[in-house]
Write a protein that holds these residues in place. Structure first.
Motif, PDB file in Angstrom:
ATOM      1  N   ARG A 222      -9.199  -5.437   3.994  1.00  0.00           N
ATOM      2  CA  ARG A 222      -8.779  -6.426   4.993  1.00  0.00           C
ATOM      3  C   ARG A 222      -8.977  -7.844   4.463  1.00  0.00           C
ATOM      4  O   ARG A 222      -8.136  -8.725   4.671  1.00  0.00           O
ATOM      5  CB  ARG A 222      -9.559  -6.210   6.288  1.00  0.00           C
ATOM      6  CG  ARG A 222      -9.017  -6.966   7.482  1.00  0.00           C
ATOM      7  CD  ARG A 222      -9.775  -6.598   8.744  1.00  0.00           C
ATOM      8  NE  ARG A 222      -9.496  -5.237   9.197  1.00  0.00           N
ATOM      9  CZ  ARG A 222      -8.473  -4.919   9.975  1.00  0.00           C
ATOM     10  NH1 ARG A 222      -7.635  -5.853  10.393  1.00  0.00           N
ATOM     11  NH2 ARG A 222      -8.301  -3.666  10.348  1.00  0.00           N
ATOM     12  N   SER A 223     -10.078  -8.070   3.769  1.00  0.00           N
ATOM     13  CA  SER A 223     -10.308  -9.409   3.204  1.00  0.00           C
ATOM     14  C   SER A 223      -9.295  -9.707   2.108  1.00  0.00           C
ATOM     15  O   SER A 223      -8.861 -10.848   1.943  1.00  0.00           O
ATOM     16  CB  SER A 223     -11.737  -9.536   2.672  1.00  0.00           C
ATOM     17  OG  SER A 223     -11.906  -8.819   1.456  1.00  0.00           O
ATOM     18  N   TRP A 224      -8.908  -8.674   1.362  1.00  0.00           N
ATOM     19  CA  TRP A 224      -7.884  -8.884   0.340  1.00  0.00           C
ATOM     20  C   TRP A 224      -6.565  -9.304   0.988  1.00  0.00           C
ATOM     21  O   TRP A 224      -5.878 -10.208   0.487  1.00  0.00           O
ATOM     22  CB  TRP A 224      -7.672  -7.599  -0.468  1.00  0.00           C
ATOM     23  CG  TRP A 224      -6.599  -7.757  -1.497  1.00  0.00           C
ATOM     24  CD1 TRP A 224      -6.730  -8.230  -2.777  1.00  0.00           C
ATOM     25  CD2 TRP A 224      -5.201  -7.497  -1.308  1.00  0.00           C
ATOM     26  NE1 TRP A 224      -5.505  -8.275  -3.403  1.00  0.00           N
ATOM     27  CE2 TRP A 224      -4.549  -7.826  -2.519  1.00  0.00           C
ATOM     28  CE3 TRP A 224      -4.443  -7.014  -0.251  1.00  0.00           C
ATOM     29  CZ2 TRP A 224      -3.169  -7.689  -2.688  1.00  0.00           C
ATOM     30  CZ3 TRP A 224      -3.080  -6.882  -0.417  1.00  0.00           C
ATOM     31  CH2 TRP A 224      -2.461  -7.218  -1.619  1.00  0.00           C
ATOM     32  N   VAL A 225      -6.201  -8.671   2.100  1.00  0.00           N
ATOM     33  CA  VAL A 225      -4.959  -9.036   2.782  1.00  0.00           C
ATOM     34  C   VAL A 225      -5.020 -10.489   3.229  1.00  0.00           C
ATOM     35  O   VAL A 225      -4.051 -11.241   3.081  1.00  0.00           O
ATOM     36  CB  VAL A 225      -4.688  -8.106   3.980  1.00  0.00           C
ATOM     37  CG1 VAL A 225      -3.441  -8.567   4.733  1.00  0.00           C
ATOM     38  CG2 VAL A 225      -4.518  -6.665   3.514  1.00  0.00           C
TER      39      VAL A 225
ATOM     40  N   LEU B 235      -1.501 -10.031   9.407  1.00  0.00           N
ATOM     41  CA  LEU B 235      -0.371 -10.956   9.461  1.00  0.00           C
ATOM     42  C   LEU B 235       0.045 -11.284  10.889  1.00  0.00           C
ATOM     43  O   LEU B 235       0.866 -12.180  11.109  1.00  0.00           O
ATOM     44  CB  LEU B 235       0.828 -10.351   8.723  1.00  0.00           C
ATOM     45  CG  LEU B 235       0.677 -10.114   7.226  1.00  0.00           C
ATOM     46  CD1 LEU B 235       1.932  -9.433   6.663  1.00  0.00           C
ATOM     47  CD2 LEU B 235       0.404 -11.411   6.479  1.00  0.00           C
ATOM     48  N   GLY B 236      -0.509 -10.544  11.852  1.00  0.00           N
ATOM     49  CA  GLY B 236      -0.144 -10.768  13.247  1.00  0.00           C
ATOM     50  C   GLY B 236       1.214 -10.199  13.603  1.00  0.00           C
ATOM     51  O   GLY B 236       1.905 -10.729  14.488  1.00  0.00           O
ATOM     52  N   THR B 237       1.592  -9.112  12.933  1.00  0.00           N
ATOM     53  CA  THR B 237       2.881  -8.497  13.201  1.00  0.00           C
ATOM     54  C   THR B 237       2.745  -6.980  13.084  1.00  0.00           C
ATOM     55  O   THR B 237       1.825  -6.485  12.434  1.00  0.00           O
ATOM     56  CB  THR B 237       3.955  -9.001  12.215  1.00  0.00           C
ATOM     57  OG1 THR B 237       5.231  -8.489  12.583  1.00  0.00           O
ATOM     58  CG2 THR B 237       3.638  -8.566  10.798  1.00  0.00           C
TER      59      THR B 237
ATOM     60  N   ALA C 127      -0.037 -14.995   2.336  1.00  0.00           N
ATOM     61  CA  ALA C 127       1.181 -15.760   2.014  1.00  0.00           C
ATOM     62  C   ALA C 127       2.138 -14.947   1.142  1.00  0.00           C
ATOM     63  O   ALA C 127       3.360 -15.166   1.189  1.00  0.00           O
ATOM     64  CB  ALA C 127       0.816 -17.056   1.301  1.00  0.00           C
ATOM     65  N   ASP C 128       1.603 -14.019   0.365  1.00  0.00           N
ATOM     66  CA  ASP C 128       2.455 -13.215  -0.519  1.00  0.00           C
ATOM     67  C   ASP C 128       3.315 -12.208   0.250  1.00  0.00           C
ATOM     68  O   ASP C 128       4.303 -11.702  -0.285  1.00  0.00           O
ATOM     69  CB  ASP C 128       1.603 -12.444  -1.529  1.00  0.00           C
ATOM     70  CG  ASP C 128       0.833 -13.365  -2.449  1.00  0.00           C
ATOM     71  OD1 ASP C 128       1.412 -14.408  -2.851  1.00  0.00           O
ATOM     72  OD2 ASP C 128      -0.321 -13.073  -2.774  1.00  0.00           O
ATOM     73  N   PHE C 129       2.931 -11.924   1.496  1.00  0.00           N
ATOM     74  CA  PHE C 129       3.694 -10.975   2.312  1.00  0.00           C
ATOM     75  C   PHE C 129       4.680 -11.676   3.233  1.00  0.00           C
ATOM     76  O   PHE C 129       5.471 -11.001   3.902  1.00  0.00           O
ATOM     77  CB  PHE C 129       2.733 -10.119   3.147  1.00  0.00           C
ATOM     78  CG  PHE C 129       1.970  -9.100   2.353  1.00  0.00           C
ATOM     79  CD1 PHE C 129       2.568  -7.911   1.970  1.00  0.00           C
ATOM     80  CD2 PHE C 129       0.648  -9.332   1.994  1.00  0.00           C
ATOM     81  CE1 PHE C 129       1.856  -6.961   1.236  1.00  0.00           C
ATOM     82  CE2 PHE C 129      -0.074  -8.390   1.273  1.00  0.00           C
ATOM     83  CZ  PHE C 129       0.543  -7.208   0.880  1.00  0.00           C
TER      84      PHE C 129
ATOM     85  N   GLY D 110       3.723  -4.556  -3.876  1.00  0.00           N
ATOM     86  CA  GLY D 110       5.023  -3.919  -4.027  1.00  0.00           C
ATOM     87  C   GLY D 110       5.656  -3.531  -2.710  1.00  0.00           C
ATOM     88  O   GLY D 110       6.857  -3.238  -2.653  1.00  0.00           O
ATOM     89  N   TRP D 111       4.856  -3.511  -1.658  1.00  0.00           N
ATOM     90  CA  TRP D 111       5.393  -3.225  -0.325  1.00  0.00           C
ATOM     91  C   TRP D 111       5.875  -4.484   0.402  1.00  0.00           C
ATOM     92  O   TRP D 111       6.353  -4.400   1.538  1.00  0.00           O
ATOM     93  CB  TRP D 111       4.309  -2.585   0.551  1.00  0.00           C
ATOM     94  CG  TRP D 111       3.902  -1.209   0.165  1.00  0.00           C
ATOM     95  CD1 TRP D 111       4.506  -0.371  -0.726  1.00  0.00           C
ATOM     96  CD2 TRP D 111       2.768  -0.499   0.680  1.00  0.00           C
ATOM     97  NE1 TRP D 111       3.827   0.820  -0.804  1.00  0.00           N
ATOM     98  CE2 TRP D 111       2.751   0.771   0.044  1.00  0.00           C
ATOM     99  CE3 TRP D 111       1.771  -0.813   1.603  1.00  0.00           C
ATOM    100  CZ2 TRP D 111       1.777   1.727   0.312  1.00  0.00           C
ATOM    101  CZ3 TRP D 111       0.795   0.139   1.872  1.00  0.00           C
ATOM    102  CH2 TRP D 111       0.793   1.398   1.231  1.00  0.00           C
ATOM    103  N   ALA D 112       5.723  -5.646  -0.202  1.00  0.00           N
ATOM    104  CA  ALA D 112       5.922  -6.903   0.530  1.00  0.00           C
ATOM    105  C   ALA D 112       7.287  -6.978   1.209  1.00  0.00           C
ATOM    106  O   ALA D 112       7.391  -7.403   2.366  1.00  0.00           O
ATOM    107  CB  ALA D 112       5.731  -8.096  -0.407  1.00  0.00           C
ATOM    108  N   GLY D 113       8.333  -6.586   0.495  1.00  0.00           N
ATOM    109  CA  GLY D 113       9.661  -6.651   1.098  1.00  0.00           C
ATOM    110  C   GLY D 113       9.771  -5.768   2.327  1.00  0.00           C
ATOM    111  O   GLY D 113      10.371  -6.157   3.341  1.00  0.00           O
TER     112      GLY D 113
END
Length: 328
Positions: free
Chosen positions: A317-320, A256-258, A325-327, A190-193
């Motif tokens: 972290r493994s879940w992320v 994500l490297g950001t 790709a979903d983020f 839900g935080w993706a945006g």
């Protein structure tokens, strides 16, 4: 910092409230060591040593799809209950059967022909006791995906539907296992945006959460479906550690490297925005109370996953990494 932006819809899968109450329940037991051997496969409809015929109800869910895949990979005969078999995307060898929990008699075809065990996920629609009755008429074992709730007494009204379904199952005569999952890591999608914008606005940044990877839930459920020794267990499954909301956002950014920064949102603003998004003021209030409490006492962490599977639970972290790709 602007507070006019609407919050994303961040839901707890399966956690809808019955009887107008929205209390977040924090009690529960792991049930480790309480199970008895159920003898599945030695009763009616056995399909042979090491093989189990299983119906998966909720096969398209975030957990159910992993249950289906793991069972199929293990050589078990798997049926997946779906609303439209023609459109179902399932692993090779998995049989799609049509049915709808809202119409209990539609489950008869999926349960017929020697089904021994059932994985049950209830989607939050009104409880249909006939569903549990039908499962008990055909199968020997049920594994129910529940949440962190205390047992319900015989004469006690349920606070949320999970309690009612658990009570129906306990009375059914089935061998049963409840997999009581703490909040899913998938909720933070839900935080993706906001992650894409580099700034997560949310209340209680220091609330420490023990979010669990959906694949760990599935792995525990599969073990209970195909092995003896889990009957009567109430497995409270969590992630391996509690992590603050703000650190969850930071970890997402690192993977994500950001850079993903945290902006503390006032509870009053969150209350207004989440009520508009979720449409249930009482539920929003219960979540805010729970998050505030986790700033003082972290959400519980259990070792149930490791006890059942013989390995530690997957990290956030493994879940992320699995959902990067979903983020993006």
């Amino acid at each position: 910092m602007s507070t006019s932006r609407a919050l994303p819809v961040l839901r707890t899968p399966g956690l809808r409230v019955a009887n107008g109450a929205a209390q977040r329940l924090l009690a529960g037991r792991t049930g480790l060591g309480s199970a008895r051997t159920s003898g599945i496969g030695r009763g009616r409809g056995g399909v042979g040593p090491g093989m189990t015929k299983i119906l998966v109800i909720g096969a398209n869910g975030s957990v159910g799809r992993h249950v289906v895949a793991s069972l199929a990979e293990g050589g078990h005969e798997v049926r997946a209950l779906v609303r439209n078999a023609a459109e179902a995307a399932l692993p090779v060898g998995v049989e799609a059967v049509e049915g709808d929990l809202a119409a209990p008699e539609s489950l008869a075809a999926g349960l017929s022909g020697g089904v021994q065990a059932v994985y049950l996920m209830w989607p939050g629609i009104p409880v249909r006791p006939r569903v549990v009755e039908l499962i008990a008429e055909h199968a020997e074992r049920v594994v129910y995906l529940s949440t962190d709730v205390p047992d319900l007494a015989d004469d006690e009204p349920p606070v949320i539907f999970h309690q009612e379904i658990e009570r129906l199952i306990r009375r059914s005569g089935l061998a049963w296992t409840f997999v009581r999952a703490i909040d899913f890591a998938g909720n933070v999608l839900g935080w993706a945006g906001q992650v894409r914008e580099g700034l997560v606005r949310w209340p209680y940044g220091q609330a420490r959460r023990s979010l669990i990877h959906e694949r760990d839930i599935a792995d525990v459920a599969v073990r209970a479906l195909i092995e003896d020794g889990h009957e009567g267990a109430k497995y409270l499954v969590t992630g391996p550690e509690s992590i603050a909301h703000a650190d969850l956002a930071r970890i997402i950014g690192e993977e994500l490297g950001t850079e993903v920064r945290w902006a503390e949102l006032a509870p009053e603003t969150a209350r207004e925005q989440l009520t508009a998004a979720w449409g249930n003021a009482a539920f929003v209030e219960s979540r805010l109370r729970a998050w505030e409490s986790f700033t003082r006492e972290p959400e519980r962490v259990t070792d149930t996953v490791e006890q059942v599977l013989g390995r530690p639970a997957r990290t956030f972290r493994s879940w992320v990494r699995d959902h990067a790709a979903d983020f993006r």
